[in-house]
Design an enzyme around this catalytic site. Structure first.
Site, PDB file in Angstrom:
ATOM      1  N   ARG A  24      12.172  57.338  63.045  1.00 39.25           N
ATOM      2  CA  ARG A  24      11.243  56.242  62.802  1.00 39.25           C
ATOM      3  C   ARG A  24       9.820  56.859  62.452  1.00 39.25           C
ATOM      4  O   ARG A  24       8.808  56.160  62.135  1.00 39.25           O
ATOM      5  CB  ARG A  24      11.167  55.420  63.828  1.00 39.25           C
ATOM      6  CG  ARG A  24      10.886  55.716  65.179  1.00 39.25           C
ATOM      7  CD  ARG A  24      11.087  55.062  66.224  1.00 39.25           C
ATOM      8  NE  ARG A  24       9.826  54.230  66.749  1.00 39.25           N
ATOM      9  CZ  ARG A  24       9.827  53.165  67.456  1.00 39.25           C
ATOM     10  NH1 ARG A  24      10.826  52.581  67.791  1.00 39.25           N
ATOM     11  NH2 ARG A  24       8.590  52.490  67.738  1.00 39.25           N
ATOM     12  N   ARG A  70       3.679  62.073  56.027  1.00 39.79           N
ATOM     13  CA  ARG A  70       2.891  61.757  55.043  1.00 39.79           C
ATOM     14  C   ARG A  70       1.997  63.018  54.495  1.00 39.79           C
ATOM     15  O   ARG A  70       1.284  63.792  55.140  1.00 39.79           O
ATOM     16  CB  ARG A  70       1.976  60.707  55.406  1.00 39.79           C
ATOM     17  CG  ARG A  70       2.589  59.422  55.728  1.00 39.79           C
ATOM     18  CD  ARG A  70       1.754  58.348  55.465  1.00 39.79           C
ATOM     19  NE  ARG A  70       2.350  57.305  56.280  1.00 39.79           N
ATOM     20  CZ  ARG A  70       2.043  56.664  57.366  1.00 39.79           C
ATOM     21  NH1 ARG A  70       1.146  57.032  57.953  1.00 39.79           N
ATOM     22  NH2 ARG A  70       2.672  55.643  57.757  1.00 39.79           N
ATOM     23  N   ARG A  98      16.422  54.255  80.031  1.00 39.29           N
ATOM     24  CA  ARG A  98      15.050  54.614  80.717  1.00 39.29           C
ATOM     25  C   ARG A  98      14.539  53.890  81.151  1.00 39.29           C
ATOM     26  O   ARG A  98      14.210  52.854  80.648  1.00 39.29           O
ATOM     27  CB  ARG A  98      14.504  55.557  79.421  1.00 39.29           C
ATOM     28  CG  ARG A  98      15.149  56.601  78.850  1.00 39.29           C
ATOM     29  CD  ARG A  98      15.467  57.948  79.852  1.00 39.29           C
ATOM     30  NE  ARG A  98      14.282  58.367  80.292  1.00 39.29           N
ATOM     31  CZ  ARG A  98      14.466  59.357  81.262  1.00 39.29           C
ATOM     32  NH1 ARG A  98      15.521  59.683  81.991  1.00 39.29           N
ATOM     33  NH2 ARG A  98      13.042  60.330  81.397  1.00 39.29           N
ATOM     34  N   ARG A 114       2.231  59.196  78.055  1.00 37.74           N
ATOM     35  CA  ARG A 114       1.053  58.723  77.365  1.00 37.74           C
ATOM     36  C   ARG A 114      -0.082  58.128  78.100  1.00 37.74           C
ATOM     37  O   ARG A 114       0.488  57.398  79.113  1.00 37.74           O
ATOM     38  CB  ARG A 114       1.353  58.060  76.027  1.00 37.74           C
ATOM     39  CG  ARG A 114       2.172  56.936  76.256  1.00 37.74           C
ATOM     40  CD  ARG A 114       2.716  56.079  74.920  1.00 37.74           C
ATOM     41  NE  ARG A 114       3.686  55.137  75.210  1.00 37.74           N
ATOM     42  CZ  ARG A 114       4.673  54.848  74.263  1.00 37.74           C
ATOM     43  NH1 ARG A 114       4.492  55.209  73.056  1.00 37.74           N
ATOM     44  NH2 ARG A 114       5.500  53.958  74.577  1.00 37.74           N
ATOM     45  N   GLU A 119       1.655  56.518  81.841  1.00 30.43           N
ATOM     46  CA  GLU A 119       3.176  56.166  81.671  1.00 30.43           C
ATOM     47  C   GLU A 119       3.948  56.998  81.948  1.00 30.43           C
ATOM     48  O   GLU A 119       3.925  58.243  81.409  1.00 30.43           O
ATOM     49  CB  GLU A 119       3.087  55.626  80.157  1.00 30.43           C
ATOM     50  CG  GLU A 119       4.172  54.650  80.071  1.00 30.43           C
ATOM     51  CD  GLU A 119       4.188  54.038  78.153  1.00 30.43           C
ATOM     52  OE1 GLU A 119       3.380  53.714  77.877  1.00 30.43           O
ATOM     53  OE2 GLU A 119       5.259  54.290  77.941  1.00 30.43           O
ATOM     54  N   TYR A 124      18.309  49.771  70.870  1.00 25.56           N
ATOM     55  CA  TYR A 124      16.788  49.985  70.620  1.00 25.56           C
ATOM     56  C   TYR A 124      16.225  49.327  69.661  1.00 25.56           C
ATOM     57  O   TYR A 124      15.723  49.921  68.578  1.00 25.56           O
ATOM     58  CB  TYR A 124      16.507  51.578  70.469  1.00 25.56           C
ATOM     59  CG  TYR A 124      15.184  52.101  70.676  1.00 25.56           C
ATOM     60  CD1 TYR A 124      14.256  51.569  71.082  1.00 25.56           C
ATOM     61  CD2 TYR A 124      14.990  53.548  70.409  1.00 25.56           C
ATOM     62  CE1 TYR A 124      12.778  51.984  71.202  1.00 25.56           C
ATOM     63  CE2 TYR A 124      13.898  54.052  70.256  1.00 25.56           C
ATOM     64  CZ  TYR A 124      12.488  53.266  70.745  1.00 25.56           C
ATOM     65  OH  TYR A 124      11.698  53.843  70.857  1.00 25.56           O
ATOM     66  N   ASP A 142      13.149  47.096  67.860  1.00 25.29           N
ATOM     67  CA  ASP A 142      11.585  46.809  67.716  1.00 25.29           C
ATOM     68  C   ASP A 142      11.649  45.299  67.977  1.00 25.29           C
ATOM     69  O   ASP A 142      12.348  44.501  67.593  1.00 25.29           O
ATOM     70  CB  ASP A 142      10.951  47.306  66.534  1.00 25.29           C
ATOM     71  CG  ASP A 142      10.975  48.971  66.572  1.00 25.29           C
ATOM     72  OD1 ASP A 142      11.057  49.571  67.863  1.00 25.29           O
ATOM     73  OD2 ASP A 142      10.834  49.533  65.392  1.00 25.29           O
TER      74      ASP A 142
HETATM   75  N1  UDP Z   1       7.798  61.196  69.423  1.00 23.81           N
HETATM   76  C1  UDP Z   1       7.127  62.580  69.631  1.00 23.81           C
HETATM   77  N2  UDP Z   1       5.995  62.867  69.693  1.00 23.81           N
HETATM   78  C2  UDP Z   1       5.041  61.628  69.736  1.00 23.81           C
HETATM   79  C3  UDP Z   1       5.546  60.336  69.644  1.00 23.81           C
HETATM   80  C4  UDP Z   1       6.902  60.256  69.581  1.00 23.81           C
HETATM   81  O1  UDP Z   1       7.990  63.303  69.587  1.00 23.81           O
HETATM   82  O2  UDP Z   1       3.912  62.185  69.841  1.00 23.81           O
HETATM   83  C5  UDP Z   1       9.374  60.939  69.034  1.00 23.81           C
HETATM   84  C6  UDP Z   1       9.952  60.753  70.336  1.00 23.81           C
HETATM   85  O3  UDP Z   1      11.108  61.275  70.567  1.00 23.81           O
HETATM   86  C7  UDP Z   1      10.064  59.233  70.766  1.00 23.81           C
HETATM   87  C8  UDP Z   1      10.213  58.676  69.327  1.00 23.81           C
HETATM   88  O4  UDP Z   1       9.508  59.718  68.587  1.00 23.81           O
HETATM   89  O5  UDP Z   1      11.239  59.112  71.574  1.00 23.81           O
HETATM   90  C9  UDP Z   1       9.844  57.493  69.067  1.00 23.81           C
HETATM   91  O6  UDP Z   1       8.601  57.133  69.716  1.00 23.81           O
HETATM   92  P1  UDP Z   1       7.675  55.760  69.638  1.00 23.81           P
HETATM   93  O7  UDP Z   1       6.319  56.138  70.503  1.00 23.81           O
HETATM   94  O8  UDP Z   1       7.704  55.370  68.347  1.00 23.81           O
HETATM   95  O9  UDP Z   1       8.435  55.061  70.593  1.00 23.81           O
HETATM   96  P2  UDP Z   1       7.909  53.745  71.626  1.00 23.81           P
HETATM   97  O10 UDP Z   1       8.299  54.236  72.928  1.00 23.81           O
HETATM   98  O11 UDP Z   1       6.729  53.342  71.243  1.00 23.81           O
HETATM   99  O12 UDP Z   1       9.244  52.779  71.241  1.00 23.81           O
END
Ligand code: UDP
Length: 383
Positions: free
Chosen positions: A173, A177, A250, A281, A307, A364, A366
């Protein structure tokens, strides 16, 4: 006690959309939730004029026009665009992976230079076969340097597993770019409901009876007796008292702080992508609404949430299903158990159960996918 056409368990997005559609078709509906509020994990709470995303940041994004038009009936969306920043040991990088990221990482300036560098980095994984795990997927997408600094630590903290033991799809996902575009999502439509998600769900549930603090699983017989059909949006393994074993999830723990300052980090989301920082984060909620209150005034204070990701254990809130092979198999066992249970229910004249949503389908999803799914299933059900 009154009888209902549909008893909906869970006032989150799936439940609210299903309820709204059923009511629109003239059905009688009761929604119950064991929490003391509606909106499930998209719930937002007002703190000093700031809409705090209580169960983690939710940024609405979709390519599905039908879903976009649907949600816009219940809320006005602002122009928020998700552009998280990655903090790797104090070095800041733009996300998703774009020209700003490549420039900072390697000093490349043009898209052509970036492509060349990425090709060189990706060569580590043979092109003639599908990546077998998240690590291979990541390296074939962006190469070793970005993998090590911006993916590995974050992913292993978030999932509590080695990147070699995680499915490749999780990382798919994330866009790559060759433009200077920090928009995290490849979606046509994006934004945050003005005034928060709770208000949006409230509008969906308008005119529908809702009972909070009510646990279906603790009172199955009582609730089975008052409905023709049940829509269950809780965890499917819990419905069956974990009789086939625990599905893995999780969970997330938030440490919230109200700070007497205008800005803590200048952005809604900063990802800490190294292994050493214990949180994944930090969310600074006011930036989802540009730091303003409803009248457009700057808010003097700020709320941040650190988090922390953890393995789910009984009693915790489940957030992310761990969609790997092992759990996929166990889910299929629960699914066939659910079919058997529905046959038994039919034979006994009890309401059959529709399992839906991230927890009911162990997927999972969205937000937009959950809404699309609820619209699809309810349309089929109500036709
Ligand atoms: N991810 C990563 N680094 C980042 C952000 C995301 O490696 O800085 C990877 C990580 O494996 C994560 C996946 O991308 O599980 C999806 O992250 P996202 O933040 O899109 O998922 P959310 O927790 O917001 O559903």
């Amino acid at each position: 006690m009154e009888r209902y056409d549909y008893l909906i368990i869970g006032a989150g997005l799936y439940g609210a959309v299903f309820a709204q559609q059923a009511k629109e078709k003239g059905k009688t509906v009761l929604v119950i939730d064991r929490r003391d509020h509606i909106a499930g994990n998209v719930y937002t709470e007002d703190v000093e004029g700031i809409k705090v995303h209580k169960y983690g940041a939710h940024i609405f994004h979709t390519n599905n026009k039908q879903v976009w038009e649907y949600v816009n009936k219940f809320a006005e969306f602002n122009r928020f665009t998700n552009s998280p920043v990655a903090n790797y040991k104090g070095e800041l990088y733009s996300l998703p992976f774009n020209m700003y990221t490549f420039n900072k990482m390697w000093g490349v300036v043009t898209p052509e230079e970036a492509k060349e560098k990425l090709e060189e980095q990706r060569a580590e994984i043979p092109k003639d076969r599908e990546p077998v795990n998240l690590e291979e997927q990541a390296i074939s997408l962006v190469g070793r340097d970005i993998y090590e600094k911006l993916i590995k630590g974050y992913t292993e903290k978030q999932w509590g597993r080695d990147c070699k033991d995680l499915p490749a799809f999780i990382i798919k996902r994330l866009p790559v770019r060759y433009t200077f575009d920090n928009n995290y999502f490849n979606a046509l439509y994006q934004g945050i409901p003005m005034g928060g998600y709770t208000g949006m769900v409230e509008h969906m549930l308008e005119g529908i009876e809702v009972k909070l603090g009510e646990d279906y699983l603790e009172n199955k017989e009582k609730y089975d007796a008052i409905a023709d059909k049940i829509v269950y949006t809780g965890a499917i393994d819990q419905f069956f008292d974990y009789s086939k074993g625990y599905l893995e999830y999780r969970s997330v723990r938030f440490e919230n702080e109200l700070l007497d300052m205008e800005s803590f980090q200048g952005n809604a989301a900063v990802n800490y992508t190294d292994r050493e920082t214990p949180w994944t984060r930090i969310i600074e909620h006011k930036w989802f609404e540009f730091g303003k209150d409803e009248d457009g005034n700057d808010l003097p204070k700020t709320v941040i949430s650190r988090e922390y990701s953890s393995e789910w254990k009984p009693g915790d809130e489940p957030y992310y299903p761990v969609n790997d092979e092992k759990n996929g198999k166990l889910y299929m066992e629960y699914k066939s158990l659910a079919e058997k249970e529905n046959n038994r229910r039919k034979a006994e004249g009890k309401p059959v159960v529709i399992y839906g949503g991230r927890l009911g389908e162990y997927k999972y999803y969205d937000m937009d996918q959950v809404i699309a799914r609820a619209l699809e299933v309810s349309a089929e059900e109500l036709k």
